[in-house]
Motif scaffolding. Structure first.
Motif, PDB file in Angstrom:
ATOM      1  N   CYS A  57       3.968  87.682  75.752  1.00  0.00           N
ATOM      2  CA  CYS A  57       3.839  89.073  75.335  1.00  0.00           C
ATOM      3  C   CYS A  57       3.223  89.829  76.506  1.00  0.00           C
ATOM      4  O   CYS A  57       2.323  89.339  77.173  1.00  0.00           O
ATOM      5  CB  CYS A  57       2.962  89.192  74.094  1.00  0.00           C
ATOM      6  SG  CYS A  57       3.848  88.794  72.586  1.00  0.00           S
ATOM      7  N   CYS A  58       3.758  91.010  76.759  1.00  0.00           N
ATOM      8  CA  CYS A  58       3.388  91.747  77.967  1.00  0.00           C
ATOM      9  C   CYS A  58       1.915  92.173  77.947  1.00  0.00           C
ATOM     10  O   CYS A  58       1.441  92.736  76.966  1.00  0.00           O
ATOM     11  CB  CYS A  58       4.272  92.984  78.092  1.00  0.00           C
ATOM     12  SG  CYS A  58       3.866  93.979  79.517  1.00  0.00           S
ATOM     13  N   PRO A  59       1.185  91.883  79.015  1.00  0.00           N
ATOM     14  CA  PRO A  59      -0.213  92.315  79.058  1.00  0.00           C
ATOM     15  C   PRO A  59      -0.371  93.811  79.379  1.00  0.00           C
ATOM     16  O   PRO A  59      -1.469  94.338  79.324  1.00  0.00           O
ATOM     17  CB  PRO A  59      -0.797  91.475  80.198  1.00  0.00           C
ATOM     18  CG  PRO A  59       0.360  91.163  81.080  1.00  0.00           C
ATOM     19  CD  PRO A  59       1.584  91.121  80.203  1.00  0.00           C
ATOM     20  N   PHE A  60       0.741  94.477  79.700  1.00  0.00           N
ATOM     21  CA  PHE A  60       0.637  95.885  80.097  1.00  0.00           C
ATOM     22  C   PHE A  60       1.091  96.854  79.018  1.00  0.00           C
ATOM     23  O   PHE A  60       1.021  98.049  79.179  1.00  0.00           O
ATOM     24  CB  PHE A  60       1.429  96.130  81.389  1.00  0.00           C
ATOM     25  CG  PHE A  60       0.990  95.242  82.508  1.00  0.00           C
ATOM     26  CD1 PHE A  60      -0.313  95.310  82.979  1.00  0.00           C
ATOM     27  CD2 PHE A  60       1.854  94.325  83.072  1.00  0.00           C
ATOM     28  CE1 PHE A  60      -0.730  94.477  84.005  1.00  0.00           C
ATOM     29  CE2 PHE A  60       1.443  93.486  84.099  1.00  0.00           C
ATOM     30  CZ  PHE A  60       0.141  93.567  84.563  1.00  0.00           C
ATOM     31  N   HIS A  61       1.650  96.341  77.934  1.00  0.00           N
ATOM     32  CA  HIS A  61       1.909  97.219  76.800  1.00  0.00           C
ATOM     33  C   HIS A  61       1.782  96.408  75.510  1.00  0.00           C
ATOM     34  O   HIS A  61       1.818  95.178  75.539  1.00  0.00           O
ATOM     35  CB  HIS A  61       3.267  97.931  76.928  1.00  0.00           C
ATOM     36  CG  HIS A  61       4.458  97.129  76.496  1.00  0.00           C
ATOM     37  ND1 HIS A  61       5.122  96.248  77.315  1.00  0.00           N
ATOM     38  CD2 HIS A  61       5.099  97.101  75.307  1.00  0.00           C
ATOM     39  CE1 HIS A  61       6.129  95.713  76.658  1.00  0.00           C
ATOM     40  NE2 HIS A  61       6.143  96.196  75.442  1.00  0.00           N
ATOM     41  N   ASN A  62       1.604  97.101  74.403  1.00  0.00           N
ATOM     42  CA  ASN A  62       1.450  96.419  73.123  1.00  0.00           C
ATOM     43  C   ASN A  62       2.786  95.954  72.611  1.00  0.00           C
ATOM     44  O   ASN A  62       3.709  96.746  72.490  1.00  0.00           O
ATOM     45  CB  ASN A  62       0.870  97.389  72.083  1.00  0.00           C
ATOM     46  CG  ASN A  62      -0.619  97.499  72.245  1.00  0.00           C
ATOM     47  OD1 ASN A  62      -1.287  96.512  72.555  1.00  0.00           O
ATOM     48  ND2 ASN A  62      -1.137  98.709  72.068  1.00  0.00           N
TER      49      ASN A  62
ATOM     50  N   HIS B 192       8.637  90.604  85.496  1.00  0.00           N
ATOM     51  CA  HIS B 192       9.294  91.820  85.036  1.00  0.00           C
ATOM     52  C   HIS B 192       9.203  91.921  83.516  1.00  0.00           C
ATOM     53  O   HIS B 192       9.396  90.941  82.813  1.00  0.00           O
ATOM     54  CB  HIS B 192      10.767  91.791  85.462  1.00  0.00           C
ATOM     55  CG  HIS B 192      11.548  92.901  84.835  1.00  0.00           C
ATOM     56  ND1 HIS B 192      12.672  92.688  84.081  1.00  0.00           N
ATOM     57  CD2 HIS B 192      11.325  94.229  84.815  1.00  0.00           C
ATOM     58  CE1 HIS B 192      13.111  93.844  83.627  1.00  0.00           C
ATOM     59  NE2 HIS B 192      12.310  94.788  84.067  1.00  0.00           N
ATOM     60  N   CYS B 193       8.847  93.115  83.019  1.00  0.00           N
ATOM     61  CA  CYS B 193       8.788  93.316  81.567  1.00  0.00           C
ATOM     62  C   CYS B 193       9.972  94.171  81.124  1.00  0.00           C
ATOM     63  O   CYS B 193      10.161  95.274  81.618  1.00  0.00           O
ATOM     64  CB  CYS B 193       7.478  93.995  81.171  1.00  0.00           C
ATOM     65  SG  CYS B 193       7.471  94.451  79.435  1.00  0.00           S
ATOM     66  N   PHE B 194      10.746  93.641  80.180  1.00  0.00           N
ATOM     67  CA  PHE B 194      11.906  94.372  79.675  1.00  0.00           C
ATOM     68  C   PHE B 194      11.476  95.527  78.780  1.00  0.00           C
ATOM     69  O   PHE B 194      12.230  96.438  78.528  1.00  0.00           O
ATOM     70  CB  PHE B 194      12.813  93.446  78.852  1.00  0.00           C
ATOM     71  CG  PHE B 194      13.491  92.405  79.681  1.00  0.00           C
ATOM     72  CD1 PHE B 194      14.825  92.519  80.006  1.00  0.00           C
ATOM     73  CD2 PHE B 194      12.783  91.315  80.144  1.00  0.00           C
ATOM     74  CE1 PHE B 194      15.442  91.566  80.788  1.00  0.00           C
ATOM     75  CE2 PHE B 194      13.391  90.351  80.931  1.00  0.00           C
ATOM     76  CZ  PHE B 194      14.725  90.478  81.256  1.00  0.00           C
ATOM     77  N   GLY B 195      10.243  95.452  78.288  1.00  0.00           N
ATOM     78  CA  GLY B 195       9.772  96.477  77.370  1.00  0.00           C
ATOM     79  C   GLY B 195       9.292  97.723  78.096  1.00  0.00           C
ATOM     80  O   GLY B 195       9.781  98.821  77.850  1.00  0.00           O
ATOM     81  N   CYS B 196       8.365  97.547  79.019  1.00  0.00           N
ATOM     82  CA  CYS B 196       7.770  98.727  79.653  1.00  0.00           C
ATOM     83  C   CYS B 196       8.183  98.881  81.108  1.00  0.00           C
ATOM     84  O   CYS B 196       7.856  99.868  81.750  1.00  0.00           O
ATOM     85  CB  CYS B 196       6.248  98.693  79.547  1.00  0.00           C
ATOM     86  SG  CYS B 196       5.473  97.389  80.524  1.00  0.00           S
ATOM     87  N   GLY B 197       8.906  97.906  81.646  1.00  0.00           N
ATOM     88  CA  GLY B 197       9.401  98.058  83.014  1.00  0.00           C
ATOM     89  C   GLY B 197       8.404  97.642  84.084  1.00  0.00           C
ATOM     90  O   GLY B 197       8.695  97.754  85.268  1.00  0.00           O
TER      91      GLY B 197
HETATM   92 ZN   LIG Z   1       5.449  95.513  79.228  1.00  0.00          ZN
END
Ligand SMILES: [Zn+2]
Length: 583
Positions: free
Chosen positions: A39-44, A60-65
């Motif tokens: 789970c991305c540490p940079f967005h919820n 790379h995070c597919f959620g927040c980029g």
């Molecule tokens: Zn993210």
């Protein structure tokens, strides 16, 4: 002051560390196929869209980029600047960071240093000028600003003079060049220069590391333009930076939200009145890049606009830039101020509490969409409601996907008075974010990029640097006017000049350069397996394509010219060769 960290050490460190270990020791990773996920540490988020590639040494995070190298991860995750992140990374591996002894070596050093120095020196002079200038002091006092807040923001004053900075700092031709590069001087002709900022309150703009990268200057009395900004320079890129962000992060340890306002004075006035979490764009509309950067820092952004039609229009543009970067766990709100007020005047009148109540009551993005669109249709009729869902279509299409998209549709369905499944049928297919051609950047639409010969060649070289040893770049391309070519040449050359180069070492070499963004985007391209096996041929084909493109350009230019005037003998030769050339 400690000496510089040798470039060679940084290269070796990057080659030695494994991004999987670096991330895993901070955020537990799970293995899935070739990649590691969390789970991305940079967005919820509830389901993992954060991936780490061992091959690419890139996350790379597919959620927040969010994306970057191991070093970039430490910088973002631990909120460290470059040097501290190098120290932290080296400490993970129990390696001591060496420092260079002796004088600074201009050959090796960052060529932007003189520009940063010029900006810092200028800021000091402007600060010194503030106190003795009664008009400037009166102006700030009339706005309720204390000496303390002026200090926090390093406010200064540029005197009404054509050569204050020039004569104060431009003692040598090199210094004049740095001042010119920093945007502080304007060149009149070969011999003459003059100060860009005159008779203005000066607001230094700082980057995320706190370095001064430019200025905003506000006119003291009547006069145009009211705000004057530094031009684009090697260190100042308007669409990326936000005034006050550094100060806000310094002031509030754990920022929950950020308010985006229009003027520098608004940012400072809000901070003065107990709202130290406002930022301003630099005379441009808020860009997607700025918004996604803010969403990496806070889960909520509140846009603050004038209530007049111009403000409404600006807000709508901000909304459209928001949509592609929205994801689960973040939200945007819109606050419209009463006519004739800006945040500066209003917070002085009302004070912190009332202003913060306004912020709390700001319109959520989904309501703003519905309200705005509803004004254009008659919601009491069946036709009007159908028309509303039509109007919403292109907006919904900009949303990436997932829970947020569903929530938006549900919210709209309530307003429209249709069931959400009914509305869903009206909506476009989910944004699959496929790139034209087989190359995929599986992420935000904002990262969609066309495949061009240059981009393909750069991506292959970056991801498989050994290609540089296997093939040379044709000399004919050196002077070709094709965008991205200088980067391709520089990349090729850097690889040949460096032993043990790897993709992440290359990325680090380009950190903070104007091409950094282009390279990280191309790092994210997933090059299909079959092309990876044929990468040398793919690369050579791309180069051939570039030569062809260059040939056609030259042909066009020469043919055009020959119709208007006679070609000289060199040009005639070139034209003959071009017409005969084959692939
Ligand atoms: Zn993210």
């Amino acid at each position: 002051m400690a000496g510089r960290i040798p470039q060679q050490f940084i290269d070796e460190l990057i080659n030695r560390v494994d991004i999987v270990d670096v991330v895993d020791s901070r955020v537990a990773l799970k293995k899935r196929g070739k990649e590691h996920i969390a789970c991305c540490p940079f967005h919820n988020e509830k389901s993992p869209s954060f991936t780490v590639s061992q091959n690419k040494q890139f996350y790379h995070c597919f959620g927040c980029g969010a994306h970057g190298t191991a070093l970039g991860f430490i910088m973002e995750y631990e909120r460290l600047d470059f040097v501290d992140a190098v120290e932290a990374l080296a400490a993970d591996y129990h390696i001591e960071v060496p420092r260079e002894e002796g004088a600074y070596n201009p050959q090796q050093s960052d060529n932007k240093k003189p520009v940063y120095d010029a900006l810092t020196d200028a800021s000091q002079l402007y600060i010194q000028q503030l106190k003795p200038s009664q008009r400037a002091i009166d102006y700030l006092k009339n706005r309720g600003l204390s000496g303390e807040i002026a200090k926090t923001f390093n406010l200064g004053y540029a005197p009404d003079s054509w050569d204050f900075i020039l004569s104060g700092l431009g003692k040598t031709p090199e210094k004049i060049k740095s001042l010119l590069d920093a945007g502080l001087l304007i060149k009149k002709n070969e011999q003459k220069y003059y100060d860009r900022f005159r008779d203005r309150i000066m607001f230094p703009i700082r980057d995320r590391r706190g370095r001064i990268i430019g200025f905003g200057g506000r006119i003291l009395d009547q006069g145009e333009p009211k705000y004057l900004n530094s031009p684009e320079t090697p260190v100042f890129h308007k669409g990326q930076e936000l005034y006050g962000l550094y100060e806000a992060r310094q002031a509030v340890r754990d920022l929950k939200h950020i308010v985006i306002v229009e003027g520098y004075m608004d940012v400072v006035a809000l901070a003065q009145h107990g709202i130290p979490y406002a930022v301003a764009t630099l005379g441009t509309a808020t860009s997607q890049e700025q918004i996604s950067r803010l969403f990496r820092i806070v889960p909520e952004i509140i846009f603050c606009f004038d209530g007049d039609p111009a403000g409404q229009k600006a807000a709508w543009r901000a909304l459209e830039n928001c949509l592609p970067v929205l994801h689960d766990g973040v939200q945007a709100r819109f606050l419209f101020l009463p006519d004739g007020e800006d945040p500066d005047t209003l917070v002085r009148k009302e004070g912190q509490q009332t202003f913060e109540q306004r912020l709390k009551a700001a319109t959520p993005l989904s309501d703003f969409i519905v309200n705005h669109l509803s004004e254009q249709v008659d919601l009491s009729s069946e036709d009007g409601r159908a028309r509303l869902s039509e109007l919403a279509k292109p907006l919904i299409a900009k949303l990436s996907s997932g829970v947020f998209r569903d929530l938006m549709i549900e919210k709209m369905s309530k307003h429209i008075g249709l069931s959400s499944s009914n509305l869903q049928r009206h909506m476009p297919e989910e944004n699959t974010q496929a790139l034209q051609s087989q190359y995929k950047t599986p992420q935000h639409p904002r990262h969609k990029i066309h495949v061009t010969h240059t981009r393909l060649a750069v991506a292959l070289l970056l991801q498989f640097p050994e290609i540089a040893q296997q093939t040379a770049l044709p000399e004919t391309l050196v002077n070709a006017e094709i965008s991205g070519l200088p980067l391709l040449f520089k990349l090729h050359q850097t690889i040949l000049q460096t032993s043990n180069i790897s993709p992440s070492v290359l990325l680090e070499r380009w950190r903070d350069s104007p091409d950094e963004n282009a390279l990280t985007q191309l790092m994210q391209w997933t090059i299909p397996e079959s092309d990876q096996q044929n990468r040398l041929k793919q690369f050579e084909d791309a180069i051939k394509g570039l030569c062809r493109q260059h040939r056609e350009q030259r042909l066009d230019i020469l043919l055009n010219k020959s119709q208007q005037s006679a070609l000289n003998s060199d040009e005639k030769d070139e034209l003959r060769q071009l017409s005969q050339a084959q692939d």
